[in-house]
Write a protein that holds these residues in place. Structure first.
Motif, mmCIF file in Angstrom:
data_model
loop_
_atom_site.group_PDB
_atom_site.id
_atom_site.type_symbol
_atom_site.label_atom_id
_atom_site.label_comp_id
_atom_site.label_asym_id
_atom_site.label_seq_id
_atom_site.Cartn_x
_atom_site.Cartn_y
_atom_site.Cartn_z
ATOM 1 N N ALA A 67 0.838 -1.204 0.000
ATOM 2 C CA ALA A 67 0.000 0.000 0.000
ATOM 3 C C ALA A 67 0.870 1.250 0.000
ATOM 4 C CB ALA A 67 -0.927 -0.010 1.213
ATOM 5 N N ALA A 68 1.951 1.226 0.783
ATOM 6 C CA ALA A 68 2.887 2.354 0.802
ATOM 7 C C ALA A 68 3.560 2.525 -0.550
ATOM 8 C CB ALA A 68 3.927 2.151 1.900
ATOM 9 N N LEU A 69 3.936 1.419 -1.174
ATOM 10 C CA LEU A 69 4.507 1.480 -2.524
ATOM 11 C C LEU A 69 3.562 2.201 -3.473
ATOM 12 C CD1 LEU A 69 6.345 0.462 -4.914
ATOM 13 C CD2 LEU A 69 4.958 -1.606 -4.895
ATOM 14 N N ASN A 70 2.288 1.828 -3.426
ATOM 15 C CA ASN A 70 1.314 2.450 -4.326
ATOM 16 C C ASN A 70 1.202 3.948 -4.078
ATOM 17 O OD1 ASN A 70 0.839 -0.105 -5.341
ATOM 18 N ND2 ASN A 70 -1.089 -0.392 -4.255
ATOM 19 N N MET A 71 1.177 4.358 -2.812
ATOM 20 C CA MET A 71 1.066 5.776 -2.507
ATOM 21 C C MET A 71 2.316 6.540 -2.939
ATOM 22 S SD MET A 71 -0.473 8.430 -1.473
ATOM 23 C CE MET A 71 -1.920 8.069 -0.460
ATOM 24 N N LEU A 72 3.482 5.976 -2.666
ATOM 25 C CA LEU A 72 4.723 6.645 -3.039
ATOM 26 C C LEU A 72 4.814 6.851 -4.548
ATOM 27 C CD1 LEU A 72 7.170 4.777 -0.636
ATOM 28 C CD2 LEU A 72 6.695 7.236 -0.593
ATOM 29 N N LEU A 73 4.478 5.835 -5.310
ATOM 30 C CA LEU A 73 4.603 5.962 -6.761
ATOM 31 C C LEU A 73 3.456 6.746 -7.378
ATOM 32 C CD1 LEU A 73 6.175 2.572 -7.830
ATOM 33 C CD2 LEU A 73 7.251 4.777 -7.456
ATOM 34 N N ARG A 74 2.301 6.703 -6.751
ATOM 35 C CA ARG A 74 1.211 7.586 -7.188
ATOM 36 C C ARG A 74 1.648 9.044 -7.039
ATOM 37 N NH1 ARG A 74 -3.979 8.122 -9.659
ATOM 38 N NH2 ARG A 74 -5.130 9.752 -8.576
ATOM 39 N N THR A 75 2.315 9.343 -5.935
ATOM 40 C CA THR A 75 2.805 10.698 -5.696
ATOM 41 C C THR A 75 3.928 11.048 -6.667
ATOM 42 O OG1 THR A 75 2.230 10.451 -3.365
ATOM 43 C CG2 THR A 75 3.698 12.258 -3.930
ATOM 44 N N LYS A 78 6.218 12.520 -20.752
ATOM 45 C CA LYS A 78 6.076 11.333 -21.593
ATOM 46 C C LYS A 78 6.290 10.031 -20.816
ATOM 47 C CE LYS A 78 5.274 13.385 -25.533
ATOM 48 N NZ LYS A 78 3.998 13.181 -26.278
ATOM 49 N N ALA A 79 6.680 10.150 -19.548
ATOM 50 C CA ALA A 79 6.929 8.959 -18.734
ATOM 51 C C ALA A 79 5.659 8.545 -18.005
ATOM 52 C CB ALA A 79 8.049 9.220 -17.741
ATOM 53 N N ILE A 80 5.245 7.320 -18.202
ATOM 54 C CA ILE A 80 4.048 6.770 -17.572
ATOM 55 C C ILE A 80 4.480 5.903 -16.391
ATOM 56 C CG2 ILE A 80 2.002 5.340 -17.925
ATOM 57 C CD1 ILE A 80 2.275 5.998 -20.954
ATOM 58 N N VAL A 81 4.049 6.272 -15.203
ATOM 59 C CA VAL A 81 4.411 5.555 -13.981
ATOM 60 C C VAL A 81 3.208 4.728 -13.543
ATOM 61 C CG1 VAL A 81 5.184 5.786 -11.583
ATOM 62 C CG2 VAL A 81 5.971 7.426 -13.319
ATOM 63 N N VAL A 82 3.392 3.407 -13.431
ATOM 64 C CA VAL A 82 2.258 2.560 -13.060
ATOM 65 C C VAL A 82 2.692 1.464 -12.085
ATOM 66 C CG1 VAL A 82 0.858 2.891 -15.132
ATOM 67 C CG2 VAL A 82 2.623 1.112 -15.106
ATOM 68 N N MET A 83 1.703 0.990 -11.323
ATOM 69 C CA MET A 83 1.868 -0.173 -10.460
ATOM 70 C C MET A 83 1.060 -1.321 -11.062
ATOM 71 S SD MET A 83 2.122 2.823 -8.946
ATOM 72 C CE MET A 83 0.488 3.326 -8.446
#
Length: 252
Positions: free
Chosen positions: A170-178, A189-194
């Motif tokens: 869950a922390a991973l998702n929040m960090l990368l969402r941010t 142009k960079a797409i960041v996804v989990m």
């Protein structure tokens, strides 16, 4: 990923899903240069066999994802070879290791074990996002994906247990969402996804496969193929989202 001479980085490529993505990248003509990381040389024989087969295409780099200095050193080595990356997938994660096992109840909570979950599953990924930013400074579509897990969805948690693994994902998702929000401003142009891979037949899931129906236990090849298709269909507005192996969006 339809341009020639693209560069890829696979973090955690010595086994499991990471090794599967390495095979996929090696057979993809558009990807001309691949960097692949490993933690322990003694468990990376297949990776080094591939590097001898593809010496012009594949470079192996040692990296402990919980050590920022090693991340910096590996990325500095990449920058000596190329100024840009177009595809990065972080496949490093920990569920069990020695006496580190998923907790079934509160009485099993241990602070040192929780810290280990967060170091590997959460902090390492955001440190990658930090140090990879300069390599996405180009005008081509690019992807920075990290293997997450549906079990890290707070909204989908109906069973409880597995405190450290759940919380670290869950922390991973929040960090990368941010991070995706900052990337959108600086590297549009960079797409960041989990990505949730589903239950895959790897060492990570092996002790917990007994109750998994055969049709829901994926081979590594199937998992890689499914996630690759998800990434192929991503658009810029998908950056910061959490996708399952079938392309559906997962709740936070």
């Amino acid at each position: 990923m339809n341009h020639l001479n693209r560069s890829a980085l696979i973090v955690g490529a010595s086994q499991g899903i990471g090794l599967g993505f390495l095979y996929k990248c090696l057979e993809t003509p558009e990807i001309a240069t691949i960097f692949a990381t490993y933690r322990d040389r003694h468990s990376a024989d297949r990776l080094f066999d591939l590097s001898r087969q593809f010496p012009q295409k594949l470079t192996c780099l040692q990296m402990e994802i919980a050590d920022e200095s090693q991340i910096e050193r590996a990325i500095a080595q990449i920058q000596q070879s190329t100024p840009y990356l177009h595809f990065v997938i972080n496949c490093v994660g920990i569920l069990h290791e020695g006496d580190l096992q998923p907790e079934k109840s509160l009485r099993q909570i241990d602070s040192d074990r929780l810290i280990r979950y967060f170091q590997v599953n959460s902090i390492g990924a955001i440190l990658l996002a930090k140090h990879l930013l300069p390599l996405f400074q180009h005008d081509d579509r690019s992807i920075f994906a990290t293997i997450s897990a549906k079990i890290g969805s707070i909204g989908d948690n109906h069973l409880g247990g597995w405190y450290g693994y759940r919380a670290s994902k869950a922390a991973l998702n929040m960090l990368l969402r941010t991070a995706a929000i900052e990337y959108r401003r600086k590297r549009s142009k960079a797409i960041v996804v989990m990505l949730h891979p589903g239950t895959t037949n790897t060492r990570l899931s092996r002790p917990f496969q007994r109750n998994v129906p055969p049709e829901k236990l994926f081979s590594i090849e199937r998992t890689v193929s499914q996630l690759w298709e998800v990434m192929e269909n991503l658009e810029e507005q998908d950056s910061g989202e959490f996708f399952s192996w079938d392309g559906t969006r997962l709740p936070w």
